[in-house]
Structures are given as C-alpha cells and as structure tokens.
Design a protein around this motif. Structure first.
Motif, PDB file in Angstrom:
ATOM      1  N   ALA A  58      -4.124   4.158  -2.335  1.00 28.04           N
ATOM      2  CA  ALA A  58      -5.308   3.547  -2.904  1.00 28.04           C
ATOM      3  C   ALA A  58      -5.602   4.154  -4.270  1.00 28.04           C
ATOM      4  N   GLU A  59      -6.106   3.337  -5.197  1.00 28.72           N
ATOM      5  CA  GLU A  59      -6.451   3.848  -6.517  1.00 28.72           C
ATOM      6  C   GLU A  59      -7.731   4.678  -6.434  1.00 28.72           C
ATOM      7  N   PRO A 105      -3.988  -3.508   3.794  1.00 29.06           N
ATOM      8  CA  PRO A 105      -4.775  -2.269   3.748  1.00 29.06           C
ATOM      9  C   PRO A 105      -5.099  -1.808   5.169  1.00 29.06           C
ATOM     10  N   ASN A 114      -7.582  -0.261   6.233  1.00 32.55           N
ATOM     11  CA  ASN A 114      -8.992  -0.372   6.614  1.00 32.55           C
ATOM     12  C   ASN A 114      -9.405  -1.821   6.860  1.00 32.55           C
ATOM     13  N   GLU A 143      -7.420   4.236   3.469  1.00 35.40           N
ATOM     14  CA  GLU A 143      -7.629   3.399   2.282  1.00 35.40           C
ATOM     15  C   GLU A 143      -6.331   2.871   1.690  1.00 35.40           C
ATOM     16  N   ASP A 144      -5.194   3.344   2.183  1.00 38.22           N
ATOM     17  CA  ASP A 144      -3.900   2.944   1.620  1.00 38.22           C
ATOM     18  C   ASP A 144      -3.489   1.552   2.110  1.00 38.22           C
ATOM     19  N   THR A 145      -2.588   0.952   1.361  1.00 33.37           N
ATOM     20  CA  THR A 145      -1.940  -0.286   1.785  1.00 33.37           C
ATOM     21  C   THR A 145      -0.533   0.063   2.254  1.00 33.37           C
ATOM     22  N   GLU A 150       1.449   2.229  -0.312  1.00 35.87           N
ATOM     23  CA  GLU A 150       0.891   2.096  -1.654  1.00 35.87           C
ATOM     24  C   GLU A 150      -0.464   2.785  -1.631  1.00 35.87           C
TER      25      GLU A 150
END
Length: 244
Positions: A243-244, A184, A186, A154-156, A241
């Motif tokens: 994921a939130e 991202p 995904n 899920e991260d960028t 970065e």
C-alpha cells in the motif's frame, strides 16, 4: 427470491400462467407465418418465465391448481375475469408473502444444518496433523512453504485459489478461469484477510474458514454459497503490491 422481485403486473401474469407448465395440453399450431411465429415466441418467453416462478413456488411448498389457473387465463384473455383488479392484486400479494415466509423458514433450517455440519467438519479437520487453529477459529495448513515477504491488511495481493464447500463442491476457482486475481486484503472476508497475512510469497496454504469469518448466515442472491457455510480455500500467494 424471484417472485418477490417481480412488479405487480408481472406477478399477475405469472400467477395467471403458472399452471400451464403442468397442464397436459399440447396443441399443434401453424408456424409458417411471421405472425404465428412471433406469437409462439412470445408465448415461449412467457412460459419459460412462468415455469421458473412455478418451480420457485413448488420449492417453498406451494402448489396451484392447474385447471383454475388455466380457467383464469382464458377469462383474462376474454376480458371476463371473475375477480376485480384489487382482488387480484390482494391475492398476488398474499401469494408473495406466503412464499417469502416459507422460503425464509426453509433457509433458517438449512442455515442451522449447515452450521452444525460445518462445526463437525472443523472439529475433525483441527485434529489432523499439521493443521493450526488461530484465536479467531481460522484453520490453516501449509501445503508449500514460501520464502518471500508477507502482506499486511492494506496491501494488494495477487493469488491463485480454489474455493470449496465441505462437500467438495467447487464454487469459485481462479485456476478454472486460467488467471490469478489481485485484490486489497482489506476488501475481502475476514477469514481471507487474516489467513493470507500469515502467508509468504511463494507459499500455498489450505484454509478452513468458519461461517462467522466468511459470509455468515445470510444467503446472498445468486450465490452458490449457502447460509452458515464453512468454506475451504487453497491459496497460492504470488505477489504483493504494498500500500502507498
């Protein structure tokens, strides 16, 4: 496929003009007046488009008789065509269907060749020292070990990379563009998503990605990547970065 993308009218024009590119005719015209320059410019645009269509047809094994094409063009300009509008449309559709069928057959053969060559390359690469093969078939080699964190799907991530075919043809490179890229994990091909998650920030890996983990057997329009291509990527993981 170019000819398939044409409207019916454009296809008729292309068919009528297709033989001009191969005709041994060169006429000197006066281009001093605006009217003549405009006419010549229009003819040049049409000629370039027809040349592209003619080359496409030739690549599928279809050749047209230049003399017949030129005769049809002259008839059309004089409003004296020997085929009705319906007959022209029918013949154009036959040409489109034939070229499509031949191109698809050639694509299937090319895809099979690419698949076999890719599998042979993967076998050879897997035998090299330092290459690890995952359960999915992804192959990776650590070129530079990093000590930072590893991303999840899920991260960028921000990366520098170079993508090549097995014949060393470079089809994409952030190095050539002069700046890294963020995306991202995904949203990319399966091989990329799996591979980059194995990395740490600061590391550089070399991946060999089988076709089924890349773009498969489909030829994407305008893409330099052929069907069933095994892909090679060198990737530097610069930043994550979360994921939130």
């Amino acid at each position: 496929m170019k000819i398939v993308a044409k409207t019916a009218l454009a296809s008729v024009v292309a068919l009528a003009l297709a033989g001009c590119g191969g005709a041994e005719v060169k006429t000197q015209v006066d281009l001093e007046t605006d009217s003549h320059r405009h006419a010549y410019a229009l003819g040049t645009v049409l000629g370039d488009e027809v040349k592209s269509n003619l080359e496409h047809l030739a690549s599928t094994g279809i050749t047209l008789d230049n003399q017949v094409v030129l005769a049809a063009l002259a008839d059309a300009l004089n409003g004296e065509t020997q085929l009705s509008e319906d007959q022209v449309q029918e013949a154009v559709m036959e040409l489109v269907e034939l070229s499509t069928s031949l191109a698809e057959a050639e694509s299937a053969l090319a895809g099979q060749r690419n698949l076999e060559e890719g599998l042979a390359y993967q076998r050879e690469n897997a035998a090299r020292e330092g290459v690890v093969v995952t359960e999915s078939g992804l192959q990776y080699e650590i070129l530079v070990a990093g000590e930072g964190a590893s991303p999840v799907a899920e991260d960028t991530v921000t990366v520098h990379y170079e993508g090549k075919l097995i014949d060393d043809t470079v089809f994409d490179s952030s190095y050539e563009r002069g700046e890294p890229i963020a995306f991202p994990l995904n949203r990319v091909i399966v091989g990329w998503s799996e591979g980059v998650q194995l990395m740490n920030v600061g590391s550089k890996y070399r991946f060999v990605i089988p076709a089924e983990l890349a773009y498969g057997e489909q030829q994407r329009p305008g893409s330099p990547i052929p069907p069933n291509a095994t892909l090679i990527f060198e990737v530097e993981l610069l930043e994550i970065e979360a994921a939130e």
